[in-house]
Scaffold this active site. Structure first.
Site, short mmCIF file in Angstrom:
data_model
loop_
_atom_site.label_atom_id
_atom_site.label_comp_id
_atom_site.label_asym_id
_atom_site.label_seq_id
_atom_site.Cartn_x
_atom_site.Cartn_y
_atom_site.Cartn_z
N ASN A 128 0.82 -1.22 0.00
CA ASN A 128 0.00 0.00 0.00
C ASN A 128 0.85 1.26 0.00
O ASN A 128 0.33 2.37 -0.05
CB ASN A 128 -1.01 0.01 1.17
CG ASN A 128 -0.35 -0.14 2.52
OD1 ASN A 128 0.79 0.26 2.71
ND2 ASN A 128 -1.07 -0.73 3.47
N GLY A 132 6.69 -1.72 -2.63
CA GLY A 132 5.59 -2.63 -2.96
C GLY A 132 4.51 -1.95 -3.78
O GLY A 132 3.97 -2.54 -4.72
N TYR A 286 17.14 -7.91 11.83
CA TYR A 286 16.78 -7.59 10.45
C TYR A 286 17.74 -8.28 9.46
O TYR A 286 17.29 -8.92 8.50
CB TYR A 286 16.84 -6.08 10.23
CG TYR A 286 16.56 -5.66 8.80
CD1 TYR A 286 15.25 -5.62 8.33
CD2 TYR A 286 17.60 -5.32 7.94
CE1 TYR A 286 14.99 -5.24 7.01
CE2 TYR A 286 17.34 -4.95 6.62
CZ TYR A 286 16.03 -4.91 6.18
OH TYR A 286 15.79 -4.54 4.87
#
Length: 418
Positions: A128, A132, A286
């Site tokens: 959104n 992406g 990460y």
């Protein structure tokens, strides 16, 4: 009349040479000085063929004199040169025999120039906003049916509205589905819904969502949030959707060059891929999760190779300005400072779009890409013993929370101990 727009997908011909094609799609080369014809490129020595269909946005007609003419419907430009020549494909000596067509400055729109994705189906996680979103927009712009899988459905509907406004994509080609990667139950529910929507096949599964800079926080599944969102839930989703993946389907794990800085010390304690809370570092968490992405792509790529399913991983770009860094003010500031020197979102989406659609990557699987070309992953990522340990523990973590029904064949293969 105008010539076809130049494409960096082709090698330039030497002076005095012309390129033409036969009705059956074979490319031949004419030396205009001596009028000799040959079937191999005068520089590369390779044969080439053109696509069966015209590039996206082109039509074929006949002019007043009866000559075949081609028109770009978007620009109105016309040419007597077959536009398919700009997308001619070299004959391969082996599967991984392809050369670099794009680089770090290329955009997703440039990668998709002339590509028709009508009738293709793609699912993208975390789309959104950021990379992406640019990936979804770029695919939809070329006719792809895109399923946007996100947690925030209100933001997803706004993203769909914006894509339609920016690209004139069909509203019918854009759908949303709820996916909360902090919940394995949500992943399973999402997969069941996807199977109902795409009962036939899924051409592209793009596992893009990720978080960065989070302090230690456990999900409802009692798993470190960074590990679950970036790795475990995506791996589970890929396995659950495997029945929809057919020959020529592609799965893409969006990883990072940060995987090279992973530190697996204390990770395999108690069959958990996250470091214990007392040794936890958000940066290492990460980096490790991105390493697991590369490993998972390589292992699943090998596992599904016989079915014709390609699985690859990639690095989109260094410190691209997205919402990824919003969890920590320091990284937010750092990303802001370096923003003028990093890729744009369109450039960052280019490698994802390339790996998902490039014709020369048909059959290419288990590789790691950066700047629209494959490169060597870290030594640790290529270590088979470490890879087997990562996959085994991942499967056991899923089994302990969701049972074995969904993943039993993988447990049988990768987990020698209960």
């Amino acid at each position: 009349m105008h010539n076809v727009i130049d494409s960096d997908s082709e090698d330039e011909l030497p002076p005095g040479w012309e390129e033409k094609s036969t009705e059956d799609g074979n490319v031949y080369f004419i030396n205009t000085c001596n009028r000799k014809i040959q079937w191999t490129h005068p520089r590369t020595g390779k044969k080439k063929v053109i696509p069966k269909d015209l590039p996206f946005g082109w039509s074929k007609g006949v002019d007043e004199s009866g000559k075949t003419v081609y028109e770009n419907k978007e620009t109105g430009n016309k040419t007597y040169i077959d536009p398919r020549l700009a997308f001619a494909k070299e004959e391969k000596m082996h599967t991984n025999d392809f050369r670099q067509r794009f680089d770090s400055s290329s955009t997703a729109f440039q990668v998709l120039h002339g590509v028709d994705l009508s009738g293709k189906y793609a699912l993208i996680t975390g789309c959104n906003a950021g990379i992406g979103y640019e990936t979804a927009k770029s695919l939809a712009r070329h006719g792809c049916n895109v399923l946007l899988a996100n947690r925030n459905m209100e933001a997803t509907q706004e993203a769909i509205k914006q894509i339609i406004e920016e690209t004139n994509a069909s509203e019918d080609n854009l759908k949303s589905i709820h996916l909360d990667l902090t919940s394995l139950q949500s992943v399973r529910k999402c997969a069941l819904s996807v199977k109902a929507l795409f009962s036939d096949h899924l051409d592209m599964l793009i596992l893009n969502a990720g978080i960065f800079g989070h302090a230690y926080e456990e999900t409802a599944d009692k798993i470190d949030k960074t590990l679950q969102v970036n790795h475990l839930s995506h791996m589970y989703l890929a396995i659950l959707l495997e029945p929809l993946l057919k020959k020529k389907s592609r799965v893409i794990f969006v990883s990072s060059e940060s995987h090279r800085m992973a530190n697996l010390k204390n990770v395999f304690v108690k069959q958990n891929l996250s470091s214990p809370k007392e040794w936890f570092s958000s940066m290492i968490a990460y980096n490790n999760s991105k390493l697991y992405n590369v490993i998972t792509a390589r292992v699943l790529g090998e596992e599904w190779k016989s079915k014709g399913i390609a699985v690859n991983s990639l690095h989109p770009g260094n410190m691209v300005s997205t919402n990824l860094c919003k969890s920590w003010w320091f990284y937010n500031l750092l990303f802001f400072v370096v923003r003028p020197f990093t890729k744009s979102l369109q450039q960052a989406a280019a490698t994802t779009v390339y790996v998902a659609t490039a014709v020369e990557l048909e059959g290419v699987t288990g590789l790691y890409f950066n700047n629209c070309f494959y490169c060597q992953e870290s030594t640790v990522a290529g270590d088979k013993d470490i890879s087997n340990e990562v996959i085994s523990i991942s499967l056991k973590m899923i089994r302990d929370r969701m049972g074995a029904d969904d993943i039993q064949p993988y447990l049988d293969k990768f987990c020698t101990k209960s």
